[in-house]
Design a protein around this motif. Structure first.
Motif, PDB file in Angstrom:
ATOM      1  N   LEU A   1       0.844  -1.188   0.000  1.00 51.75           N
ATOM      2  CA  LEU A   1       0.000   0.000   0.000  1.00 51.75           C
ATOM      3  C   LEU A   1       0.883   1.243   0.000  1.00 51.75           C
ATOM      4  CD1 LEU A   1      -2.832   1.281   0.298  1.00 51.75           C
ATOM      5  CD2 LEU A   1      -2.587   1.014   2.770  1.00 51.75           C
ATOM      6  N   LYS A   2       0.779   2.053  -1.034  1.00 55.83           N
ATOM      7  CA  LYS A   2       1.582   3.274  -1.114  1.00 55.83           C
ATOM      8  C   LYS A   2       0.959   4.248  -2.097  1.00 55.83           C
ATOM      9  CE  LYS A   2       4.920   1.094  -4.269  1.00 55.83           C
ATOM     10  NZ  LYS A   2       6.339   0.763  -4.480  1.00 55.83           N
ATOM     11  N   GLY A   3       1.398   5.488  -2.016  1.00 56.27           N
ATOM     12  CA  GLY A   3       0.894   6.524  -2.911  1.00 56.27           C
ATOM     13  C   GLY A   3       0.594   7.802  -2.150  1.00 56.27           C
ATOM     14  N   ILE A   4       0.071   8.792  -2.875  1.00 61.49           N
ATOM     15  CA  ILE A   4      -0.300  10.083  -2.302  1.00 61.49           C
ATOM     16  C   ILE A   4      -1.820  10.194  -2.382  1.00 61.49           C
ATOM     17  CG2 ILE A   4      -0.100  12.586  -2.502  1.00 61.49           C
ATOM     18  CD1 ILE A   4       2.638  12.156  -3.757  1.00 61.49           C
ATOM     19  N   PHE A   5      -2.450  10.513  -1.237  1.00 62.70           N
ATOM     20  CA  PHE A   5      -3.898  10.614  -1.153  1.00 62.70           C
ATOM     21  C   PHE A   5      -4.257  11.976  -0.569  1.00 62.70           C
ATOM     22  CE2 PHE A   5      -2.397   6.310  -0.443  1.00 62.70           C
ATOM     23  CZ  PHE A   5      -3.124   5.569  -1.352  1.00 62.70           C
ATOM     24  N   SER A   6      -5.182  12.652  -1.189  1.00 65.45           N
ATOM     25  CA  SER A   6      -5.642  13.927  -0.653  1.00 65.45           C
ATOM     26  C   SER A   6      -7.167  13.941  -0.659  1.00 65.45           C
ATOM     27  CB  SER A   6      -5.088  15.103  -1.467  1.00 65.45           C
ATOM     28  OG  SER A   6      -5.494  15.021  -2.813  1.00 65.45           O
ATOM     29  N   PHE A   7      -7.743  14.735   0.225  1.00 66.05           N
ATOM     30  CA  PHE A   7      -9.196  14.782   0.348  1.00 66.05           C
ATOM     31  C   PHE A   7      -9.633  16.204   0.683  1.00 66.05           C
ATOM     32  CE2 PHE A   7      -7.377  13.777   4.446  1.00 66.05           C
ATOM     33  CZ  PHE A   7      -8.043  14.631   5.322  1.00 66.05           C
ATOM     34  N   GLU A   8     -10.878  16.494   0.387  1.00 67.71           N
ATOM     35  CA  GLU A   8     -11.457  17.797   0.685  1.00 67.71           C
ATOM     36  C   GLU A   8     -12.885  17.592   1.153  1.00 67.71           C
ATOM     37  OE1 GLU A   8     -12.613  21.979  -1.563  1.00 67.71           O
ATOM     38  OE2 GLU A   8     -11.197  20.603  -2.479  1.00 67.71           O
ATOM     39  N   GLY A   9     -13.203  18.136   2.305  1.00 68.59           N
ATOM     40  CA  GLY A   9     -14.574  18.100   2.777  1.00 68.59           C
ATOM     41  C   GLY A   9     -14.924  16.945   3.676  1.00 68.59           C
ATOM     42  N   LEU A  10     -13.951  16.360   4.382  1.00 68.99           N
ATOM     43  CA  LEU A  10     -14.264  15.342   5.382  1.00 68.99           C
ATOM     44  C   LEU A  10     -14.800  16.055   6.617  1.00 68.99           C
ATOM     45  CD1 LEU A  10     -14.077  12.381   6.424  1.00 68.99           C
ATOM     46  CD2 LEU A  10     -11.802  12.957   7.263  1.00 68.99           C
ATOM     47  N   THR A  11     -15.983  15.682   7.083  1.00 73.48           N
ATOM     48  CA  THR A  11     -16.590  16.356   8.224  1.00 73.48           C
ATOM     49  C   THR A  11     -16.779  15.390   9.379  1.00 73.48           C
ATOM     50  OG1 THR A  11     -18.832  15.933   7.403  1.00 73.48           O
ATOM     51  CG2 THR A  11     -17.801  18.014   6.760  1.00 73.48           C
ATOM     52  N   LEU A  12     -16.760  15.944  10.571  1.00 69.49           N
ATOM     53  CA  LEU A  12     -16.997  15.175  11.785  1.00 69.49           C
ATOM     54  C   LEU A  12     -17.938  15.978  12.663  1.00 69.49           C
ATOM     55  CD1 LEU A  12     -16.529  12.930  13.848  1.00 69.49           C
ATOM     56  CD2 LEU A  12     -14.450  14.131  14.570  1.00 69.49           C
ATOM     57  N   THR A  13     -19.121  15.443  12.894  1.00 68.77           N
ATOM     58  CA  THR A  13     -20.108  16.098  13.737  1.00 68.77           C
ATOM     59  C   THR A  13     -20.793  15.052  14.613  1.00 68.77           C
ATOM     60  OG1 THR A  13     -21.854  15.859  12.078  1.00 68.77           O
ATOM     61  CG2 THR A  13     -20.591  17.903  12.021  1.00 68.77           C
ATOM     62  N   THR A  14     -21.599  15.526  15.548  1.00 73.05           N
ATOM     63  CA  THR A  14     -22.482  14.643  16.297  1.00 73.05           C
ATOM     64  C   THR A  14     -23.890  14.817  15.757  1.00 73.05           C
ATOM     65  OG1 THR A  14     -22.811  16.310  18.014  1.00 73.05           O
ATOM     66  CG2 THR A  14     -21.065  14.680  18.367  1.00 73.05           C
ATOM     67  N   ARG A  15     -24.671  13.775  15.839  1.00 73.29           N
ATOM     68  CA  ARG A  15     -26.024  13.794  15.281  1.00 73.29           C
ATOM     69  C   ARG A  15     -26.927  12.964  16.187  1.00 73.29           C
ATOM     70  NH1 ARG A  15     -27.133  10.952   9.447  1.00 73.29           N
ATOM     71  NH2 ARG A  15     -29.340  10.540   9.684  1.00 73.29           N
ATOM     72  N   THR A  16     -28.116  13.485  16.449  1.00 74.22           N
ATOM     73  CA  THR A  16     -29.073  12.776  17.282  1.00 74.22           C
ATOM     74  C   THR A  16     -29.946  11.880  16.404  1.00 74.22           C
ATOM     75  OG1 THR A  16     -29.135  14.599  18.877  1.00 74.22           O
ATOM     76  CG2 THR A  16     -30.940  13.003  18.961  1.00 74.22           C
ATOM     77  N   ILE A  17     -29.957  10.607  16.717  1.00 75.17           N
ATOM     78  CA  ILE A  17     -30.804   9.652  16.002  1.00 75.17           C
ATOM     79  C   ILE A  17     -32.055   9.409  16.851  1.00 75.17           C
ATOM     80  CG2 ILE A  17     -30.991   7.323  15.057  1.00 75.17           C
ATOM     81  CD1 ILE A  17     -29.031   9.018  13.528  1.00 75.17           C
ATOM     82  N   ASN A  18     -33.176   9.988  16.427  1.00 76.62           N
ATOM     83  CA  ASN A  18     -34.429   9.801  17.171  1.00 76.62           C
ATOM     84  C   ASN A  18     -35.598   9.455  16.249  1.00 76.62           C
ATOM     85  OD1 ASN A  18     -34.849  12.247  15.928  1.00 76.62           O
ATOM     86  ND2 ASN A  18     -34.750  13.459  17.810  1.00 76.62           N
ATOM     87  N   SER A  19     -35.284   9.071  15.013  1.00 76.17           N
ATOM     88  CA  SER A  19     -36.330   8.665  14.076  1.00 76.17           C
ATOM     89  C   SER A  19     -35.676   7.831  12.970  1.00 76.17           C
ATOM     90  CB  SER A  19     -37.035   9.891  13.472  1.00 76.17           C
ATOM     91  OG  SER A  19     -36.117  10.672  12.720  1.00 76.17           O
ATOM     92  N   GLY A  20     -36.507   7.232  12.133  1.00 74.43           N
ATOM     93  CA  GLY A  20     -36.001   6.451  11.011  1.00 74.43           C
ATOM     94  C   GLY A  20     -35.491   5.093  11.444  1.00 74.43           C
ATOM     95  N   PHE A  21     -34.683   4.484  10.591  1.00 73.16           N
ATOM     96  CA  PHE A  21     -34.098   3.166  10.831  1.00 73.16           C
ATOM     97  C   PHE A  21     -35.172   2.121  11.129  1.00 73.16           C
ATOM     98  CE2 PHE A  21     -30.705   6.163  11.669  1.00 73.16           C
ATOM     99  CZ  PHE A  21     -29.610   5.589  11.053  1.00 73.16           C
ATOM    100  N   GLY A  22     -36.238   2.171  10.327  1.00 73.50           N
ATOM    101  CA  GLY A  22     -37.312   1.190  10.473  1.00 73.50           C
ATOM    102  C   GLY A  22     -38.009   1.255  11.822  1.00 73.50           C
TER     103      GLY A  22
END
Length: 202
Positions: A104-125
């Protein structure tokens, strides 16, 4: 040019700044505050783009001539050896074989990786309402760029690499087996959407 009175005023203010300190907020003050947090990341990193540190690159592609600390990751039949990249090995069962990400080798770059908290209180069946907790939300980067990236996915009977053509005396292992499932070389841009949620577990 800065005037002498202005310099004098700045020097007189330094002791006041030196005595400044952080003070804790009372609960009543905190209850009146609201905010939204998160992290937005962009960056570039390289993984062994010039080869790893565990093995030296041999003079030839003939494994029988390699010393204990030599290895080539060139394709079979190549005329010149190639330095090897990072190796990651995972064993799924105690007495089972190993899944390997090799070279595994090479150059990797990224733009727009986000980290937040989120409340799960609906959905998921319907399970979200019962869960009703915060989770970590990793937003996938808008764009991933790869330059001279490469890796090999394989299965092996040992986690570390061994020279099958070598002897036990020089660090080899005639019983070593590694089967390459596929190899990939990556150059270009990949656009991504969505997020990865990490749920807490007690």
């Amino acid at each position: 040019m800065i005037s002498r009175p202005l310099c004098l005023a700045a020097l007189l203010a330094l002791p006041l700044l030196a005595h400044a300190e952080l003070q804790a907020l009372e609960d009543s003050d905190l209850s009146r505050m609201s905010g939204q947090g998160g992290v937005y990341l962009s960056g570039e990193f390289s993984i062994n783009k010039n080869g790893g540190v565990l093995w030296n690159t041999p003079a030839s592609n003939d494994p029988a001539t390699w010393t204990v600390n030599q290895r080539s990751c060139a394709a079979a039949g190549a005329s010149t050896p190639e330095s090897c990249g990072l190796r990651l090995a995972i064993r799924a069962e105690q007495n089972g074989g190993w899944y390997v990400l090799d070279n595994l080798k090479g150059i990797f770059s990224f733009e727009g990786l986000t980290l937040t908290t989120r409340t799960i209180n609906s959905g998921f069946g319907g399970d979200g309402a019962g869960f009703n907790q915060d989770v970590l939300d990793f937003g996938l980067p808008n764009e991933m760029r790869f330059k001279n990236g490469s890796y090999t996915f394989a299965v092996a009977n040992e986690g570390g690499w061994r020279n099958k053509a070598g002897t036990i005396a020089n660090g080899g292992s005639p019983s070593y087996q590694q089967t390459i499932v596929f190899s990939a070389k990556i150059d270009g841009t990949l656009r991504m959407q969505g997020s990865v949620l990490i749920f807490p577990k007690n």
